[in-house]
Design a protein around this motif. Structure first.
Motif, PDB file in Angstrom:
ATOM      1  N   ALA A 173      13.760   7.304  25.904  1.00  0.00           N
ATOM      2  CA  ALA A 173      14.169   8.561  25.251  1.00  0.00           C
ATOM      3  C   ALA A 173      15.673   8.769  25.346  1.00  0.00           C
ATOM      4  N   LEU A 174      16.446   7.676  25.186  1.00  0.00           N
ATOM      5  CA  LEU A 174      17.899   7.756  25.308  1.00  0.00           C
ATOM      6  C   LEU A 174      18.669   7.404  24.039  1.00  0.00           C
ATOM      7  N   CYS A 175      17.967   7.060  22.940  1.00  0.00           N
ATOM      8  CA  CYS A 175      18.730   6.614  21.769  1.00  0.00           C
ATOM      9  C   CYS A 175      18.257   7.178  20.436  1.00  0.00           C
ATOM     10  N   ALA A 176      17.058   7.665  20.322  1.00  0.00           N
ATOM     11  CA  ALA A 176      16.482   8.221  19.088  1.00  0.00           C
ATOM     12  C   ALA A 176      16.299   7.188  17.981  1.00  0.00           C
ATOM     13  N   SER A 177      16.415   5.897  18.292  1.00  0.00           N
ATOM     14  CA  SER A 177      16.211   4.881  17.254  1.00  0.00           C
ATOM     15  C   SER A 177      14.748   4.801  16.816  1.00  0.00           C
ATOM     16  N   CYS A 178      13.839   5.344  17.609  1.00  0.00           N
ATOM     17  CA  CYS A 178      12.414   5.317  17.270  1.00  0.00           C
ATOM     18  C   CYS A 178      11.926   6.658  16.727  1.00  0.00           C
ATOM     19  N   GLN A 179      12.866   7.507  16.285  1.00  0.00           N
ATOM     20  CA  GLN A 179      12.471   8.803  15.736  1.00  0.00           C
ATOM     21  C   GLN A 179      11.505   8.602  14.572  1.00  0.00           C
ATOM     22  N   CYS A 180      10.478   9.421  14.538  1.00  0.00           N
ATOM     23  CA  CYS A 180       9.531   9.374  13.435  1.00  0.00           C
ATOM     24  C   CYS A 180       9.106  10.790  13.094  1.00  0.00           C
ATOM     25  N   TYR A 181       8.538  10.922  11.926  1.00  0.00           N
ATOM     26  CA  TYR A 181       8.052  12.214  11.452  1.00  0.00           C
ATOM     27  C   TYR A 181       6.533  12.195  11.516  1.00  0.00           C
ATOM     28  N   VAL A 182       5.960  13.166  12.196  1.00  0.00           N
ATOM     29  CA  VAL A 182       4.509  13.283  12.305  1.00  0.00           C
ATOM     30  C   VAL A 182       4.006  13.958  11.025  1.00  0.00           C
ATOM     31  N   LEU A 183       3.105  13.285  10.313  1.00  0.00           N
ATOM     32  CA  LEU A 183       2.681  13.751   9.003  1.00  0.00           C
ATOM     33  C   LEU A 183       1.352  14.498   8.992  1.00  0.00           C
ATOM     34  N   ASN A 184       0.673  14.549  10.130  1.00  0.00           N
ATOM     35  CA  ASN A 184      -0.589  15.300  10.199  1.00  0.00           C
ATOM     36  C   ASN A 184      -0.694  15.986  11.548  1.00  0.00           C
ATOM     37  N   ASP A 185      -1.789  16.667  11.776  1.00  0.00           N
ATOM     38  CA  ASP A 185      -1.919  17.466  13.002  1.00  0.00           C
ATOM     39  C   ASP A 185      -2.775  16.798  14.072  1.00  0.00           C
ATOM     40  N   VAL A 186      -2.776  15.479  14.097  1.00  0.00           N
ATOM     41  CA  VAL A 186      -3.567  14.745  15.085  1.00  0.00           C
ATOM     42  C   VAL A 186      -2.993  14.915  16.493  1.00  0.00           C
ATOM     43  N   ILE A 187      -1.663  14.925  16.604  1.00  0.00           N
ATOM     44  CA  ILE A 187      -1.009  15.116  17.907  1.00  0.00           C
ATOM     45  C   ILE A 187      -0.142  16.364  17.854  1.00  0.00           C
ATOM     46  N   SER A 188       0.268  16.817  19.005  1.00  0.00           N
ATOM     47  CA  SER A 188       1.132  17.988  19.118  1.00  0.00           C
ATOM     48  C   SER A 188       2.568  17.628  18.720  1.00  0.00           C
ATOM     49  N   LEU A 189       3.248  18.589  18.148  1.00  0.00           N
ATOM     50  CA  LEU A 189       4.673  18.414  17.862  1.00  0.00           C
ATOM     51  C   LEU A 189       5.537  18.844  19.044  1.00  0.00           C
ATOM     52  N   GLU A 190       4.897  19.295  20.111  1.00  0.00           N
ATOM     53  CA  GLU A 190       5.627  19.726  21.301  1.00  0.00           C
ATOM     54  C   GLU A 190       6.343  18.527  21.924  1.00  0.00           C
ATOM     55  N   ARG A 191       7.611  18.713  22.227  1.00  0.00           N
ATOM     56  CA  ARG A 191       8.445  17.642  22.787  1.00  0.00           C
ATOM     57  C   ARG A 191       8.696  17.909  24.263  1.00  0.00           C
ATOM     58  N   ASN A 192       8.784  16.828  25.050  1.00  0.00           N
ATOM     59  CA  ASN A 192       9.154  17.005  26.454  1.00  0.00           C
ATOM     60  C   ASN A 192      10.668  17.251  26.516  1.00  0.00           C
ATOM     61  N   PRO A 193      11.204  17.707  27.646  1.00  0.00           N
ATOM     62  CA  PRO A 193      12.639  18.046  27.731  1.00  0.00           C
ATOM     63  C   PRO A 193      13.579  16.885  27.378  1.00  0.00           C
ATOM     64  N   ASP A 194      13.271  15.662  27.800  1.00  0.00           N
ATOM     65  CA  ASP A 194      14.126  14.515  27.477  1.00  0.00           C
ATOM     66  C   ASP A 194      14.133  14.249  25.974  1.00  0.00           C
ATOM     67  N   GLU A 195      12.971  14.335  25.375  1.00  0.00           N
ATOM     68  CA  GLU A 195      12.836  14.118  23.931  1.00  0.00           C
ATOM     69  C   GLU A 195      13.594  15.206  23.162  1.00  0.00           C
ATOM     70  N   GLU A 196      13.441  16.446  23.589  1.00  0.00           N
ATOM     71  CA  GLU A 196      14.137  17.565  22.940  1.00  0.00           C
ATOM     72  C   GLU A 196      15.651  17.376  23.029  1.00  0.00           C
ATOM     73  N   ALA A 197      16.145  16.967  24.190  1.00  0.00           N
ATOM     74  CA  ALA A 197      17.584  16.754  24.372  1.00  0.00           C
ATOM     75  C   ALA A 197      18.089  15.637  23.471  1.00  0.00           C
ATOM     76  N   MET A 198      17.353  14.559  23.375  1.00  0.00           N
ATOM     77  CA  MET A 198      17.790  13.429  22.541  1.00  0.00           C
ATOM     78  C   MET A 198      17.782  13.816  21.070  1.00  0.00           C
ATOM     79  N   LEU A 199      16.732  14.479  20.632  1.00  0.00           N
ATOM     80  CA  LEU A 199      16.644  14.858  19.221  1.00  0.00           C
ATOM     81  C   LEU A 199      17.667  15.920  18.848  1.00  0.00           C
TER      82      LEU A 199
END
Length: 110
Positions: free
Chosen positions: A51-77
């Motif tokens: 979770a240090l580069c955001a090169s794997c950023q993706c867009y979630v297109l359905n509601d199968v998983i939560s869009l809630e981000r952990n603190p490290d993910e939120e900081a990177m994004l």
């Protein structure tokens, strides 16, 4: 008993791939994208899934998983490009039975 799950991944060329991902290997979505070579080598998972580069950023297109981000993910994004409300880091999305049917789109390169 573990099983494979189905994930639909739209690559950066706009092609959607329906793939099978094992739930018994402790993988995350970024690793699955690399395993199936759905992004050009060296353009995804540059930090190795920390979770240090955001090169794997993706867009979630359905509601199968939560869009809630952990603190490290939120900081990177918060510092990344092309971020949308449905952005997640693929390295922070575990491949579990709960993710069966997940649909994502790989974000443009940073």
């Amino acid at each position: 008993m573990t099983q494979d799950i189905t994930i639909k991944i739209t690559d950066r060329e706009g092609i959607t791939h329906e793939i099978q991902a094992p739930t018994d290997m402790n993988l995350n979505v970024m690793e699955v994208i690399r395993m199936y070579e759905l992004a050009e080598e060296g353009t995804i998972g540059i930090c190795g899934g920390m979770a240090l580069c955001a090169s794997c950023q993706c867009y979630v297109l359905n509601d199968v998983i939560s869009l809630e981000r952990n603190p490290d993910e939120e900081a990177m994004l918060s510092e990344a490009y092309h971020v949308k409300e449905n952005s997640r880091l693929g390295c922070q999305i575990p491949v579990t039975e709960d993710a069966n049917g997940l649909a994502i789109e790989i974000a443009p390169e940073q």
